[in-house]
Design an enzyme around this catalytic site. Sequence first.
Site, PDB file in Angstrom:
ATOM      1  N   ASP A  12       6.068 -23.140  12.596  1.00  0.00           N
ATOM      2  CA  ASP A  12       7.458 -23.529  12.833  1.00  0.00           C
ATOM      3  C   ASP A  12       7.535 -25.040  13.009  1.00  0.00           C
ATOM      4  O   ASP A  12       6.562 -25.670  13.466  1.00  0.00           O
ATOM      5  CB  ASP A  12       8.017 -22.824  14.074  1.00  0.00           C
ATOM      6  CG  ASP A  12       9.531 -22.734  14.077  1.00  0.00           C
ATOM      7  OD1 ASP A  12      10.055 -21.607  13.922  1.00  0.00           O
ATOM      8  OD2 ASP A  12      10.196 -23.771  14.225  1.00  0.00           O
ATOM      9  N   ASN A  46       9.865 -17.405   5.607  1.00  0.00           N
ATOM     10  CA  ASN A  46      10.967 -16.904   6.413  1.00  0.00           C
ATOM     11  C   ASN A  46      11.893 -17.998   6.945  1.00  0.00           C
ATOM     12  O   ASN A  46      13.042 -17.720   7.295  1.00  0.00           O
ATOM     13  CB  ASN A  46      10.385 -16.101   7.589  1.00  0.00           C
ATOM     14  CG  ASN A  46      11.427 -15.736   8.618  1.00  0.00           C
ATOM     15  OD1 ASN A  46      12.255 -14.855   8.413  1.00  0.00           O
ATOM     16  ND2 ASN A  46      11.411 -16.439   9.744  1.00  0.00           N
ATOM     17  N   LYS A  73      20.299 -18.188  -1.022  1.00  0.00           N
ATOM     18  CA  LYS A  73      19.721 -16.850  -0.874  1.00  0.00           C
ATOM     19  C   LYS A  73      19.731 -16.075  -2.180  1.00  0.00           C
ATOM     20  O   LYS A  73      18.841 -15.250  -2.428  1.00  0.00           O
ATOM     21  CB  LYS A  73      20.450 -16.090   0.234  1.00  0.00           C
ATOM     22  CG  LYS A  73      20.237 -16.694   1.620  1.00  0.00           C
ATOM     23  CD  LYS A  73      18.761 -16.849   1.978  1.00  0.00           C
ATOM     24  CE  LYS A  73      18.542 -17.363   3.381  1.00  0.00           C
ATOM     25  NZ  LYS A  73      17.104 -17.488   3.714  1.00  0.00           N
ATOM     26  N   THR A 127      20.036 -12.940  15.878  1.00  0.00           N
ATOM     27  CA  THR A 127      19.178 -14.095  16.109  1.00  0.00           C
ATOM     28  C   THR A 127      20.059 -15.319  16.342  1.00  0.00           C
ATOM     29  O   THR A 127      21.269 -15.285  16.094  1.00  0.00           O
ATOM     30  CB  THR A 127      18.270 -14.368  14.890  1.00  0.00           C
ATOM     31  OG1 THR A 127      19.071 -14.867  13.808  1.00  0.00           O
ATOM     32  CG2 THR A 127      17.544 -13.112  14.445  1.00  0.00           C
ATOM     33  N   TYR A 138      24.848 -21.313   1.696  1.00  0.00           N
ATOM     34  CA  TYR A 138      23.873 -20.307   2.125  1.00  0.00           C
ATOM     35  C   TYR A 138      23.705 -19.241   1.046  1.00  0.00           C
ATOM     36  O   TYR A 138      22.572 -18.875   0.679  1.00  0.00           O
ATOM     37  CB  TYR A 138      24.352 -19.676   3.427  1.00  0.00           C
ATOM     38  CG  TYR A 138      23.405 -18.673   4.049  1.00  0.00           C
ATOM     39  CD1 TYR A 138      22.258 -19.087   4.706  1.00  0.00           C
ATOM     40  CD2 TYR A 138      23.674 -17.312   3.988  1.00  0.00           C
ATOM     41  CE1 TYR A 138      21.392 -18.172   5.288  1.00  0.00           C
ATOM     42  CE2 TYR A 138      22.829 -16.383   4.563  1.00  0.00           C
ATOM     43  CZ  TYR A 138      21.681 -16.818   5.214  1.00  0.00           C
ATOM     44  OH  TYR A 138      20.832 -15.903   5.786  1.00  0.00           O
TER      45      TYR A 138
END
Length: 274
Positions: free
Chosen positions: A39, A91, A160, A191, A156
Amino acid sequence: MSAPDLTRKTAIVTGGGSGIGASLTRALVAAGAHVVCADLDLAGAESVASAAQGLGSATARRVDVTSADEVQQAVDAVVAEHGHLDLMFNNAGITFLGNTEDLTLDQWNAIIDVNIRGVVHGVHAAYPQMIKQGSGHIVNTASMGGLMAAGLMTSYVTTKHAVVGMSLALRTEAAAYGVGVTAVCPAAVDTPILDKGEVGRFRGRDFYLEGQGIKNPVDPDLLARRVLEAVAADRALVIEPRQARMAWRVGRLAPIFVNKAATKFIAKQRALAT
């Protein structure tokens, strides 16, 4: 389906310091894998790695997925230590929500760099190694936004869709080398991303839930378990929850109807935001 046995398997999870990545790290360790929780936020990755419990283990590593060199170094380090890389989870992702005309070029570049180039860097680093060893699995986190399109999240959705297309195309090549590829396409997941990336006066969490027709966001730990099951079964797509799978099927059968419904929803959201 029971959880797969990943004893002695190795994995890298980008964006592992929170959200879906944290849940994937925990699920992998529980299944026996050694996981590099990668990360940009090293403290977050360290927290997740140290708390993960199971037959496997986890270590933290600071990785900026927009840097091809850093992603390659993470892959090389795993191979140097273990001799193989079995699972690559691309991810890491960001989102922006709001009118497309309000997005700056810097925001467009940022989301393309993380959501598309970040996945490309992961594939570029991991795929040749998996071809060499004759096995492995690449998991790319996309979204329902990669299967269906709605406004106010145009950047976005653009990224994607690219991730889904890349994954499905690569899957047809990778099978010949014994390498699997899966795209993860959940509806709104519980999340921090639901409350980030807002542009203007649009509120993320309510928008994502109402727009995708679900009352509650997907539990990330449940999603992580579903992803590992899909990897074990070599499935092309993971679409959660059931309402999302139903919406996807309707969208394939009646795209004009879905487009009209989305247009009405966007008009409603704009009216609420004024």
